[in-house]
Design an enzyme around this catalytic site. Structure first.
Site, PDB file in Angstrom:
ATOM      1  N   LYS A   1       1.131   4.485  -2.713  1.00 44.64           N
ATOM      2  CA  LYS A   1       0.919   5.885  -2.359  1.00 44.64           C
ATOM      3  C   LYS A   1       2.194   6.706  -2.541  1.00 44.64           C
ATOM      4  O   LYS A   1       2.137   7.901  -2.873  1.00 44.64           O
ATOM      5  CB  LYS A   1       0.392   5.993  -0.933  1.00 44.64           C
ATOM      6  CG  LYS A   1      -1.022   5.417  -0.786  1.00 44.64           C
ATOM      7  CD  LYS A   1      -2.006   6.066  -1.752  1.00 44.64           C
ATOM      8  CE  LYS A   1      -3.424   5.570  -1.568  1.00 44.64           C
ATOM      9  NZ  LYS A   1      -4.391   6.275  -2.447  1.00 44.64           N
TER      10      LYS A   1
ATOM     11  N   TYR B   1       0.840  -1.199   0.000  1.00 44.77           N
ATOM     12  CA  TYR B   1       0.000   0.000   0.000  1.00 44.77           C
ATOM     13  C   TYR B   1       0.877   1.251   0.000  1.00 44.77           C
ATOM     14  O   TYR B   1       0.627   2.203  -0.759  1.00 44.77           O
ATOM     15  CB  TYR B   1      -0.916  -0.006   1.214  1.00 44.77           C
ATOM     16  CG  TYR B   1      -1.786   1.226   1.333  1.00 44.77           C
ATOM     17  CD1 TYR B   1      -2.870   1.420   0.482  1.00 44.77           C
ATOM     18  CD2 TYR B   1      -1.523   2.192   2.302  1.00 44.77           C
ATOM     19  CE1 TYR B   1      -3.669   2.545   0.589  1.00 44.77           C
ATOM     20  CE2 TYR B   1      -2.324   3.328   2.414  1.00 44.77           C
ATOM     21  CZ  TYR B   1      -3.388   3.501   1.557  1.00 44.77           C
ATOM     22  OH  TYR B   1      -4.178   4.615   1.661  1.00 44.77           O
TER      23      TYR B   1
END
Length: 243
Positions: A148, A144
């Site tokens: 990002k 994740y």
């Protein structure tokens, strides 16, 4: 002149709050989401919901094309669609990696590419939803965080590339936000109460942000008042990265 926006990941949470804020600010909005619940946002002449999977090959052209067909222009793209994963690297499979990069990164690249000719024509802007996980290390968020981090760097690169074209590109980096998205992720934790306590302790204001607080930051970055701002990652994190 009424401005026109496309918002992805619009059915709930931050995306839904962005649609409402933009509508109230006078925008006409195409609200896209894979969930049929996005239809609840429909408002004649003001908000057009589109059920679309942002990872589908035809989605960017279809959604951007709908905005231009309905309203004749495009001034703002909010790349908000995303998927969260909290899992140790050793327990993370290739399918997890591909899924997150497809939703969180590839869709942003492809939607921005599809929207850019229209944004150039109107000197519009792009606002991406990044995360504090793209700025600092967070336990069990390796994939994740990579997605990002990619959004953070893409935002900066495109800001430089698009500045001569009259297009601004910025991002928000939320910390923990009080959404269904977050509640579902926390429910999967072995001890949700302990997990929540840790989250709150990491945010100096002692609480999670609300979707509307993040939405207001996104709308600010799209507004004339921020005309001198591009390439900025605006943290909406209750002080998380200031610790």
């Amino acid at each position: 002149m009424e401005l026109v926006a496309v918002v992805t990941g619009a059915a709930r949470g931050i995306g839904r709050a962005v649609v409402v804020r933009l509508r109230d600010a006078g925008y006409r909005v195409v609200a896209a989401d894979v969930s049929p619940a996005v239809g609840d946002l429909a408002e004649a002449g003001r908000v057009v919901p589109v059920v679309a999977d942002v990872t589908a090959d035809d989605a960017p052209a279809a959604v951007v094309g709908r905005a231009v067909a309905e309203f004749g222009r495009l001034d703002l793209l909010v790349n908000n669609a995303g998927r969260f994963l909290r899992r140790p690297l050793l327990d993370t499979g290739d399918a997890d990696f591909d899924l997150l990069f497809g939703i969180n990164v590839r869709s942003v690249f492809r939607f921005t590419r599809a929207a850019l000719p229209h944004l150039i024509a109107g000197h519009g802007c792009v606002v991406n939803t990044a995360s504090i996980s793209g700025l600092v290390g967070v336990t069990n968020q390796s994939v994740y965080a990579m997605t990002k981090g990619a959004i953070v760097q893409l935002t900066r690169q495109l800001a430089i590339e698009c500045a001569p074209l009259g297009v601004r590109v910025n991002a928000v980096a939320p910390g923990a936000v009080d959404t269904e998205f977050m509640a579902e992720a926390r429910a999967a934790d072995p001890d949700p109460a302990a997990s929540l306590a840790v989250t709150l302790s990491n945010h100096p204001i002692g609480r999670m942000s609300t979707p509307d607080e993040v939405a207001r930051a996104i709308v600010f970055l799209a507004a004339p008042e921020s005309a001198g701002i591009t390439g900025t990652i605006l943290s909406v994190d209750g002080g998380y990265v200031a610790r």
